[in-house]
Design a protein around this motif. Structure first.
Motif, PDB file in Angstrom:
ATOM      1  N   ALA A 227     146.247  80.154  53.896  1.00 33.49           N
ATOM      2  CA  ALA A 227     144.906  80.641  53.630  1.00 33.49           C
ATOM      3  C   ALA A 227     143.865  79.568  53.862  1.00 33.49           C
ATOM      4  O   ALA A 227     144.171  78.373  53.867  1.00 33.49           O
ATOM      5  CB  ALA A 227     144.840  81.140  52.184  1.00 33.49           C
ATOM      6  N   PRO A 228     142.628  79.946  54.027  1.00 31.93           N
ATOM      7  CA  PRO A 228     141.543  78.952  54.071  1.00 31.93           C
ATOM      8  C   PRO A 228     141.287  78.382  52.690  1.00 31.93           C
ATOM      9  O   PRO A 228     141.973  78.709  51.730  1.00 31.93           O
ATOM     10  CB  PRO A 228     140.349  79.763  54.574  1.00 31.93           C
ATOM     11  N   THR A 229     140.291  77.555  52.598  1.00 30.07           N
ATOM     12  CA  THR A 229     139.938  76.924  51.325  1.00 30.07           C
ATOM     13  C   THR A 229     139.850  77.953  50.208  1.00 30.07           C
ATOM     14  O   THR A 229     139.314  79.043  50.388  1.00 30.07           O
ATOM     15  CB  THR A 229     138.585  76.201  51.467  1.00 30.07           C
ATOM     16  N   ARG A 230     140.377  77.607  49.051  1.00 30.72           N
ATOM     17  CA  ARG A 230     140.362  78.528  47.918  1.00 30.72           C
ATOM     18  C   ARG A 230     138.930  78.853  47.526  1.00 30.72           C
ATOM     19  O   ARG A 230     138.102  77.969  47.370  1.00 30.72           O
ATOM     20  CB  ARG A 230     141.126  77.921  46.745  1.00 30.72           C
ATOM     21  N   SER A 231     138.659  80.102  47.357  1.00 30.53           N
ATOM     22  CA  SER A 231     137.293  80.534  47.077  1.00 30.53           C
ATOM     23  C   SER A 231     137.080  80.641  45.576  1.00 30.53           C
ATOM     24  O   SER A 231     137.405  81.639  44.945  1.00 30.53           O
ATOM     25  CB  SER A 231     137.022  81.887  47.741  1.00 30.53           C
ATOM     26  N   THR A 232     136.548  79.596  45.000  1.00 30.66           N
ATOM     27  CA  THR A 232     136.215  79.581  43.576  1.00 30.66           C
ATOM     28  C   THR A 232     134.900  78.852  43.414  1.00 30.66           C
ATOM     29  O   THR A 232     134.370  78.261  44.334  1.00 30.66           O
ATOM     30  CB  THR A 232     137.295  78.865  42.747  1.00 30.66           C
TER      31      THR A 232
END
Length: 478
Positions: A227-232
Motif C-alpha cells: 500500500a501507499p503511505t498510511r493515511s492517518t
C-alpha cells in the motif's frame, strides 16, 4: 514525536519492481559531498547533544562515527543515506535522536517517506512473533490474531532481529525498540515501515505472507498488495484525540497521544469535564489509558492537579546542556522554532564533565485545582510510554497516587533528552535529523530501564483474536 509544526530477498515471481520516484533535486552524486554531510552531523551531535555519553564510551562513539562516514560515502541513494544516519542516531541510544519523517523536505519525503511499499495491516510483536491486530481492508486469512511467520521468505523473527539495532529508544530499553517496530493505528509513518523501506534491496508491488492462524495449527500462504503511505492524521493536527466513557463503576479516559501542539481543541477543558463527570457519576475508579502514547505536551500536569490533596513537588532532576552558544558556522544548518535555543547555555554552570547545568526554573510544583477525584486511580501503560507519559507514570508512582497496570514502559530511569530541539539539515542531501538539546539527569543513580508496572497485563495471540483487553479488564475489575 516532535514535528517541525510543533515545536527488507523475496520468493520468485513476487518482486514486481516499482518505479523509483523522480527526485525534485539532485542527490549528491559524489562520495565527498555525502561525507561532508555526515561530518556535519557528527560535529553537531558532538558539540550540542547533551546525552551523547550517557550510554556510550569514547570508543563506541568513535566506532559509530567512523561507520557513518563510511556508509555515507557508499550511500548512492537517499534511502541508503537515511539508513546510514539512522544507524548512527540509534547507536546514541536516545529516543528523541532520529531521522524524523515528519520534518523532511519534499525531496526526502518523495524518495523515502512516501514509498508505496507498506504492508496492508497493523501488528504487534509477541514473544518475537509478528501478530496481526488489524487489516487495512478485508483480506482472506488475514484477521486479528493471525501470526505472520515470514514475509517474502524471510522469517519475521529474523526481520525483527535485523531491524532492532536501528530502532530508537533510550539506553538498553529494548521493549521500547520492539514497540517502535510494531504498527499501531494512528501512526502515519511507523518506524517499521521506514526501516523496511531503507533496508530493502528493491521495491515491489506485492508481498508473499506465510501465515499461522490464531488456532496455532492452520498454515497458509497469501499474496497481498503493498500500500501507499498510511493515511492517518499526523501528530499535532487540530483534532480531538481523547475519549472518555463509564464502564461499570469506572471512568475510562483514553489518551492515545499528547502530541497536540497545533490543536485548537481545548484538551485541558476536556480533562476537567471528564474528572467532573467521574465525580458526579460517583465513579469508584478513574482509568487513564496511555498505551501507545509516546508523549507530547505535559497533559499529565492537568490530570495530577485534579488527583492530589496537597502541592506535588517533582523529583529533582538536573537539566544539562552541552553548549553555551551555537557555533556560528553550524547555525545555518540548525532549524528550530525558538531562536533562544541557540544561546540556551549562556547562564549555565560548568559541571566539569563536558556538560553545563542550567539554572533551576523555580520549584516544579503542581498545585491542587478544582474538586479532587478521590476514588482509585489506575494508569495503563506499555512500552510506547517514553517521554511525557513516562514522566507522568513516574510521578504517579513516586507520589503513590494509584496503580500502574500493563507492560514495562519506554523511556529510561537514568533520564532522557528533550525539552528543546534543533532540526539538523544536511546541506547536500537535504536530510533532516532531530537533535534534543536538554538532558535530564536524576539526582541519584538509577537503573538503565523503564518502569515496571505494579501489575503486568499484556495482550496475547488469544486476546487479540478474541478482541479482548486484559489490562483494561484488570483495571476495571479492581
Amino acid at each position: 514525536m516532535l514535528t517541525r509544526r510543533a515545536a527488507l530477498g523475496g520468493l520468485a515471481g513476487v518482486a514486481v519492481a516499482a518505479a523509483a520516484p523522480a527526485l525534485p533535486y539532485a542527490y549528491p552524486a559524489t562520495a565527498a559531498l555525502r561525507r561532508e554531510d555526515a561530518a556535519l552531523l557528527i560535529r553537531a551531535y558532538r558539540d550540542l547533544h547533551p546525552g551523547l555519553r550517557r550510554y556510550l564510551t569514547a570508543a563506541t562513539l568513535a566506532q559509530a562515527e567512523a561507520r557513518l562516514l563510511r556508509d555515507a560515502e557508499a550511500a548512492d541513494t537517499p534511502a541508503a543515506l537515511w539508513l546510514a544516519a539512522t544507524r548512527f542516531t540509534a547507536a546514541v541510544r536516545c529516543g528523541h535522536s532520529y531521522v524524523n519523517p515528519y520534518n523532511q523536505g519534499k525531496a526526502m519525503t518523495a524518495a523515502v517517506v512516501d514509498a508505496p511499499d507498506r504492508l496492508p495491516f497493523e501488528f504487534t510483536w509477541i514473544g518475537g512473533q509478528m501478530v496481526v491486530t488489524r487489516a487495512a481492508a478485508p483480506l482472506p486469512g488475514l484477521q486479528a490474531g493471525t501470526t505472520v511467520a515470514a514475509i517474502d521468505g524471510v522469517a519475521t523473527p529474523t526481520l525483527l532481529r535485523t531491524l532492532l539495532p536501528l530502532a530508537r529508544a533510550d539506553g538498553s530499553n529494548d521493549a521500547k525498540r520492539i514497540a517502535e517496530l510494531g504498527v499501531r493505528s494512528g501512526s502515519r509513518y511507523p518506524d517499521f515501515d521506514l526501516l523496511r523501506t531503507v533496508t530493502a534491496s528493491s521495491r515491489a508491488a506485492s508481498a508473499i505472507l506465510d501465515l499461522r492462524g490464531a488456532d496455532g495449527a492452520s498454515r497458509y500462504r497469501i499474496e497481498v498488495p503493498l500500500a501507499p503511505t498510511r493515511s492517518t492524521t499526523a501528530p499535532g493536527a487540530g483534532v480531538a484525540r481523547f475519549t472518555a466513557a463509564m464502564t461499570g463503576r469506572a471512568m475510562v479516559l483514553t489518551m492515545p497521544t499528547w502530541a497536540i501542539y497545533d490543536s485548537k481543541w481545548d484538551w485541558a477543558a476536556f480533562i476537567d469535564a471528564t474528572i467532573d463527570s467521574a465525580i458526579a457519576a460517583d465513579a469508584r475508579t478513574l482509568v487513564i489509558d496511555l498505551r501507545g502514547n509516546e508523549g507530547g505536551l505535559d497533559c499529565g500536569d492537568v490530570l495530577l492537579a485534579r488527583l492530589i490533596e496537597r502541592p506535588l513537588v517533582a523529583a529533582p532532576a538536573a537539566r544539562r546542556v552541552r553548549f553555551r552558544t551555537t557555533p556560528a558556522d553550524l547555525d545555518p544548518h540548525l532549524d528550530t522554532w525558538d531562536d533562544s535555543f541557540r544561546h540556551i547555555g549562556v547562564d549555565a554552570v560548568d559541571g566539569g564533565d563536558g556538560l553545563l547545568t542550567l539554572p533551576r526554573e523555580g520549584t516544579a510544583t503542581i498545585e491542587p485545582r478544582g474538586k479532587r477525584f478521590g476514588g482509585r486511580l489506575v494508569v495503563l501503560v506499555d512500552a510506547a510510554c517514553s517521554s511525557a507519559t513516562f514522566h507522568f507514570a513516574e510521578q504517579v508512582r513516586a507520589a503513590q497516587l494509584g496503580t500502574i497496570i500493563g507492560e514495562p514502559t519506554g523511556g529510561n530511569r537514568r533520564g532522557i533528552n528533550g525539552g528543546a530541539f534543533f532540526f539538523v539539515r544536511l546541506p547536500h542531501s537535504r536530510l533532516e535529523i532531530d537533535l534534543p538539546l536538554i538532558g535530564y539527569y536524576p539526582a541519584t543513580p538509577q537503573p538503565d530501564a523503564g518502569l515496571i508496572p505494579d501489575l503486568l497485563a499484556a495482550p496475547t495471540v488469544a486476546t487479540i483474536a478474541a478482541g479482548t483487553d486484559p489490562a483494561l479488564a484488570l483495571a476495571v475489575a479492581r
